[in-house]
Design a protein around this motif. Structure first.
Motif, PDB file in Angstrom:
ATOM      1  N   LEU A  49       2.972  -5.403  -3.337  1.00 42.94           N
ATOM      2  CA  LEU A  49       4.342  -5.566  -3.815  1.00 42.94           C
ATOM      3  C   LEU A  49       4.355  -6.789  -4.721  1.00 42.94           C
ATOM      4  O   LEU A  49       4.152  -7.913  -4.266  1.00 42.94           O
ATOM      5  CB  LEU A  49       5.310  -5.756  -2.635  1.00 42.94           C
ATOM      6  CG  LEU A  49       5.646  -4.500  -1.841  1.00 42.94           C
ATOM      7  CD1 LEU A  49       6.246  -4.872  -0.493  1.00 42.94           C
ATOM      8  CD2 LEU A  49       6.610  -3.612  -2.616  1.00 42.94           C
ATOM      9  N   LYS A  72       2.300  -8.905  -0.284  1.00 38.86           N
ATOM     10  CA  LYS A  72       3.176  -9.346  -1.375  1.00 38.86           C
ATOM     11  C   LYS A  72       2.409 -10.311  -2.265  1.00 38.86           C
ATOM     12  O   LYS A  72       1.813 -11.279  -1.781  1.00 38.86           O
ATOM     13  CB  LYS A  72       4.441 -10.005  -0.825  1.00 38.86           C
ATOM     14  CG  LYS A  72       5.328  -9.071  -0.020  1.00 38.86           C
ATOM     15  CD  LYS A  72       6.579  -9.799   0.463  1.00 38.86           C
ATOM     16  CE  LYS A  72       7.524  -8.855   1.190  1.00 38.86           C
ATOM     17  NZ  LYS A  72       6.941  -8.313   2.421  1.00 38.86           N
ATOM     18  N   LEU A 120       6.095  -1.936  -6.912  1.00 40.70           N
ATOM     19  CA  LEU A 120       5.019  -1.576  -5.987  1.00 40.70           C
ATOM     20  C   LEU A 120       3.866  -1.017  -6.811  1.00 40.70           C
ATOM     21  O   LEU A 120       4.016   0.008  -7.474  1.00 40.70           O
ATOM     22  CB  LEU A 120       5.512  -0.552  -4.964  1.00 40.70           C
ATOM     23  CG  LEU A 120       4.451   0.028  -4.034  1.00 40.70           C
ATOM     24  CD1 LEU A 120       3.876  -1.046  -3.115  1.00 40.70           C
ATOM     25  CD2 LEU A 120       5.029   1.174  -3.200  1.00 40.70           C
ATOM     26  N   VAL A 148       2.744  -4.032   3.641  1.00 45.18           N
ATOM     27  CA  VAL A 148       2.047  -4.137   2.357  1.00 45.18           C
ATOM     28  C   VAL A 148       2.040  -5.599   1.916  1.00 45.18           C
ATOM     29  O   VAL A 148       3.032  -6.324   2.052  1.00 45.18           O
ATOM     30  CB  VAL A 148       2.726  -3.245   1.297  1.00 45.18           C
ATOM     31  CG1 VAL A 148       2.121  -3.482  -0.080  1.00 45.18           C
ATOM     32  CG2 VAL A 148       2.585  -1.780   1.683  1.00 45.18           C
ATOM     33  N   LEU A 159       6.831   7.966  -2.701  1.00 46.63           N
ATOM     34  CA  LEU A 159       7.695   6.920  -2.152  1.00 46.63           C
ATOM     35  C   LEU A 159       9.127   7.401  -2.273  1.00 46.63           C
ATOM     36  O   LEU A 159       9.674   7.497  -3.377  1.00 46.63           O
ATOM     37  CB  LEU A 159       7.514   5.596  -2.891  1.00 46.63           C
ATOM     38  CG  LEU A 159       8.408   4.443  -2.410  1.00 46.63           C
ATOM     39  CD1 LEU A 159       8.031   4.048  -0.985  1.00 46.63           C
ATOM     40  CD2 LEU A 159       8.309   3.247  -3.338  1.00 46.63           C
ATOM     41  N   LEU A 200       5.983   0.133   4.106  1.00 44.73           N
ATOM     42  CA  LEU A 200       6.017  -0.919   3.089  1.00 44.73           C
ATOM     43  C   LEU A 200       6.099  -2.307   3.699  1.00 44.73           C
ATOM     44  O   LEU A 200       5.749  -3.297   3.053  1.00 44.73           O
ATOM     45  CB  LEU A 200       7.213  -0.694   2.156  1.00 44.73           C
ATOM     46  CG  LEU A 200       7.132   0.512   1.222  1.00 44.73           C
ATOM     47  CD1 LEU A 200       8.284   0.476   0.233  1.00 44.73           C
ATOM     48  CD2 LEU A 200       5.809   0.552   0.472  1.00 44.73           C
ATOM     49  N   PHE A 244      12.580  -2.929   2.598  1.00 44.07           N
ATOM     50  CA  PHE A 244      11.313  -2.206   2.659  1.00 44.07           C
ATOM     51  C   PHE A 244      11.194  -1.338   3.911  1.00 44.07           C
ATOM     52  O   PHE A 244      10.237  -1.432   4.683  1.00 44.07           O
ATOM     53  CB  PHE A 244      10.123  -3.170   2.600  1.00 44.07           C
ATOM     54  CG  PHE A 244      10.143  -4.083   1.408  1.00 44.07           C
ATOM     55  CD1 PHE A 244      10.238  -3.574   0.125  1.00 44.07           C
ATOM     56  CD2 PHE A 244      10.083  -5.458   1.566  1.00 44.07           C
ATOM     57  CE1 PHE A 244      10.272  -4.410  -0.979  1.00 44.07           C
ATOM     58  CE2 PHE A 244      10.111  -6.300   0.477  1.00 44.07           C
ATOM     59  CZ  PHE A 244      10.203  -5.777  -0.803  1.00 44.07           C
ATOM     60  N   THR A 252       8.416   4.440   3.533  1.00 42.82           N
ATOM     61  CA  THR A 252       7.003   4.650   3.844  1.00 42.82           C
ATOM     62  C   THR A 252       6.307   5.240   2.626  1.00 42.82           C
ATOM     63  O   THR A 252       6.815   6.175   1.990  1.00 42.82           O
ATOM     64  CB  THR A 252       6.842   5.606   5.042  1.00 42.82           C
ATOM     65  OG1 THR A 252       7.478   5.029   6.190  1.00 42.82           O
ATOM     66  CG2 THR A 252       5.374   5.837   5.352  1.00 42.82           C
ATOM     67  N   LEU A 253       5.151   4.690   2.291  1.00 45.72           N
ATOM     68  CA  LEU A 253       4.338   5.179   1.179  1.00 45.72           C
ATOM     69  C   LEU A 253       3.340   6.194   1.712  1.00 45.72           C
ATOM     70  O   LEU A 253       2.677   5.947   2.719  1.00 45.72           O
ATOM     71  CB  LEU A 253       3.618   4.007   0.513  1.00 45.72           C
ATOM     72  CG  LEU A 253       2.798   4.317  -0.741  1.00 45.72           C
ATOM     73  CD1 LEU A 253       3.720   4.617  -1.906  1.00 45.72           C
ATOM     74  CD2 LEU A 253       1.868   3.149  -1.074  1.00 45.72           C
ATOM     75  N   ALA A 298      10.462  -0.469  -5.391  1.00 44.84           N
ATOM     76  CA  ALA A 298      10.849  -0.482  -3.975  1.00 44.84           C
ATOM     77  C   ALA A 298      11.987  -1.469  -3.790  1.00 44.84           C
ATOM     78  O   ALA A 298      12.162  -2.405  -4.575  1.00 44.84           O
ATOM     79  CB  ALA A 298       9.664  -0.868  -3.096  1.00 44.84           C
TER      80      ALA A 298
END
Length: 719
Positions: free
Chosen positions: A319, A281, A189, A279, A219, A276, A250, A253-254, A246
């Protein structure tokens, strides 16, 4: 096709031909019916199997359970070679108050029990009338059983109660069985923190450091921070990358938060949470768009005035699935596939491992006991053999298979003493004791050949190293690529995925991310039932490989000296006998050469400190930690130098047959080229290649470098 080589359709369904077949008597207790006690004054209904001096027991049914139809569904496996009695007795038991009593029984003769060889269908269970002690049938009471003689290849064997662990309690039986574990798919990540706007600063007028601003990213249990922004206004900027590991699916939570103050004392200026799952990729070299995130307002005191809160932070988050997440040192890694399954290439072979037995194991517990088991890891698959209870010469005879995607990988096998069989030890958090490990490089195994050897188990102790016994293994690696051209092409391709060369990670980033990956794997495997323990995972992944060690430093220096000893001797000999220009000035002490001009006062104080030292406490600890850090860097440098030399040496050793063939072919072609092509042309081509404009160069490493990186070294065989 020659014998012992798998076909494409049969590559993962091989017969158990690497190990010694062990015969077991399997008894499956399915259920009971019409087992009703008079006056209903009993409790704890269970079944007991007795064969000679060995007996096994099913689970108990308590008072509040339905005894009209008892569902045990329990499988027993008795090692046939250890059965001294030809009679098998199945007892249906109950307990009145404390003492157990017999409700009924069924007797069998071992010679009447049939054989079963998978993949034959399971034997259909049948009902048997219960008898009293004299052999007369009871008016009520039946039990459904299924019995057969098979081997450890039987699908019921892994979950069966084994006579090898007959002295183990029922609650600990799960810790003695063989299991297979799969590690989660890990992704990198990347969080590129760019800038922030409209921050409501809380400046401490008495302390200039209080105005420093940084971004904290969290994270799970990992927290990373950017550097302090050079711009201390309400619109700071950083443009700094933070990297995390990560795991799929997933669910984490960030959390991004902008902080003001020092790293030890700071206040939040706003935060934002990003699941996540949303997010982006990234699977190629394309860029990721940056986004503005509106920060949530932090908690404020009653004395603070209400103001318009419009703070936001700008970041680029992705990611990256085109990397391979390293959880092992690269020199003896067991996998190099990228995280995204879409980027995996077809498997190139099958690895089969037979864990046969151990011999001469050392006692590990009080009472001169050893309860040994093995763990093997290759790629994302971990295997855990059953525990051989109280045996110095355990016989596991278990066979496992892996798909292989890269020949320059290593399988690691380790032996441990099981300390989880006792309930009190589990409550006290006892760790499984290490008994040693070995590594086998797949590219050094002949195609389709069975390599059966015994390997010493060596472990380190405060008093020195100790041999803990030997482990006997049988290994076979079979290519599914039958074209020699395809195999040679594989050797000249980049070892790591393309992303590692397009966006390389620094050595410090790689070390940090490897620790994160190992921690995640340890936590994930620790949630299995039974768990694969943390000390086992860390030992297999060699988490302490980068720690400073005087022993490793000496070993690495010796590796270098073994490689260059003859060269140094020849150079000194020539230097002593052939001076073309004799120095006119005598030798003298040179302060610059001695490093005195660049040393600090603390360096001189440390050098002049007597032995034993006069320092103590914090100052001594700080000096020792600094020495370990310097020693670690030196050790790593010497290790890399020795590894390069050993890789060069291995090119002509035929240890890896394919690599040596390619090297010999290259030398033959090179010899012809040097004979035919004039020397001036060769020099011109070399210089042109060296000064070639970077825009016209390929980012990926050249063919020779790809081949060189796959060469084995002795680094994998250092404790």
């Amino acid at each position: 096709m020659s014998a012992g080589q798998p076909s494409e359709s049969d590559k993962l369904t091989r017969k158990y031909d690497l190990i010694e077949q062990m015969q077991f008597l399997f008894i499956r207790v399915v259920r009971g019916r019409a087992i009703i006690m008079p006056n209903n004054n009993s409790n704890n209904m269970f079944v007991e199997i007795i064969i000679g001096n060995t007996k096994g027991t099913t689970r108990f049914f308590d008072d509040d359970e339905n005894k009209a139809c008892l569902e045990w569904d329990h499988v027993f496996a008795f090692e046939k070679d250890k059965i001294q009695d030809l009679g098998v007795e199945v007892l249906v038991m109950y307990s009145v108050d404390v003492a157990p009593a017999i409700f009924g029984r069924v007797r069998f003769t071992l010679s009447d029990i049939p054989w079963r060889v998978p993949p034959e269908p399971l034997l259909a269970p049948r009902w048997y009338k219960l008898e009293d002690e004299n052999g007369a049938q009871l008016a009520k009471g039946e039990i459904m059983l299924s019995m057969w003689i098979g081997t450890q290849a039987d699908e019921y064997f892994p979950q069966a109660w084994s006579s090898d662990a007959s002295n183990t309690s029922d609650d600990a039986m799960a810790y003695a069985r063989s299991k297979v574990y799969i590690t989660p798919t890990l992704w990198y990540l990347r969080v590129n923190v760019i800038q922030a706007q409209n921050l409501l600063l809380r400046i401490n007028a008495d302390d200039n450091k209080g105005s420093d601003i940084f971004v904290q990213v969290v994270l799970g249990s990992i927290t990373l921070r950017t550097n302090f922004s050079k711009n201390k206004s309400a619109n700071p900027s950083w443009n700094q990358d933070l990297m995390f590991v990560a795991q799929e699916p997933f669910n984490d939570t960030l959390v991004l938060s902008v902080e003001q103050g020092t790293f030890s004392e700071h206040v939040s200026l706003g935060s934002y949470e990003i699941p996540l799952k949303i997010v982006d990729k990234r699977l190629d070299s394309s860029g990721v768009a940056d986004k503005w995130y509106n920060l949530n307002r932090p908690e404020i005191n009653e004395n603070q005035k209400e103001v318009n809160f419009a703070s936001k932070v700008n970041a680029r988050i992705s990611l990256d699935g085109a990397y391979h997440v390293m959880e092992e040192p690269i020199e003896y890694s067991s996998d190099f596939r990228p995280s995204a399954k879409k980027l995996w290439r077809q498997n190139i072979g099958v690895l089969e491992l037979g864990i046969l037995k151990g011999t001469g194991l050392e006692p590990m517990k009080n009472g001169a006991r050893t309860d040994a088991y093995c763990v093997a890891k290759c790629g994302s698959k971990w295997v855990h053999t059953r525990t051989a209870v109280n045996s110095f010469s355990p016989k596991w005879n278990e066979q496992y298979v892996w798909e292989v995607y890269e020949p320059s990988t290593v399988i690691t096998i380790a032996v441990f003493d099981n300390n989880q069989l006792d309930a009190n030890s589990r409550v006290m958090g006892a760790k499984d004791a290490i008994m040693g490990k070995i590594r086998i490089r797949l590219s050094t195994l002949g195609h389709g050949k069975v390599h059966a050897h015994s390997y010493p188990l060596i472990t380190l102790q405060p008093s020195g190293f100790k041999k803990m016994g030997e482990i006997h293994l049988a290994v076979r690696f079979s290519w599914t690529l039958f074209s020699t051209l395809d195999i040679c092409k594989l050797y000249i391709e980049p070892l790591l995925p393309k992303h590692h060369y397009l966006f390389p990670l620094s050595p410090s980033q790689s070390d940090t991310l490897r620790n994160q990956a190992a921690t995640l794997i340890s936590q994930r495997l620790g949630t299995a039932e039974p768990p694969l323990r943390k000390e086992v995972v860390h030992y297999i992944l060699d988490m302490k490989s980068n720690m400073w060690s005087m022993r490793k430093a000496r070993a690495n220096v010796q590796r270098v000296m073994n490689l260059i000893g003859n060269i140094i001797f020849l150079w000194k000999l020539l230097q002593d006998i052939s001076y073309f220009k004799r120095p006119k000035i005598p030798c003298y002490i040179d302060a610059k050469l001695s490093g005195a001009e660049t040393s600090s006062a603390e360096d001189f104080e440390e050098e002049l400190d007597p032995c034993p030292t006069k320092l103590e406490g914090k100052a001594l600890r700080m000096r020792y930690d600094r020495l370990r850090y310097i020693g670690r860097s030196t050790q790593k440098m010497v290790d890399e130098l020795a590894t390069i030399g050993e890789k060069v040496q291995s090119l002509s050793s035929w240890r890896d047959e394919i690599a040596t063939f390619l090297f010999a072919l290259f030398c033959s072609v090179g010899l012809l080229v040097t004979i035919i092509v004039p020397t001036q042309v060769l020099i011109f081509l070399c210089i042109t290649y060296y000064i070639w404009y970077p825009r016209f160069r390929s980012i990926l490493p050249c063919v020779a470098e790809n081949l060189f990186r796959r060469m084995p070294s002795k680094q994998a065989f250092i404790l």
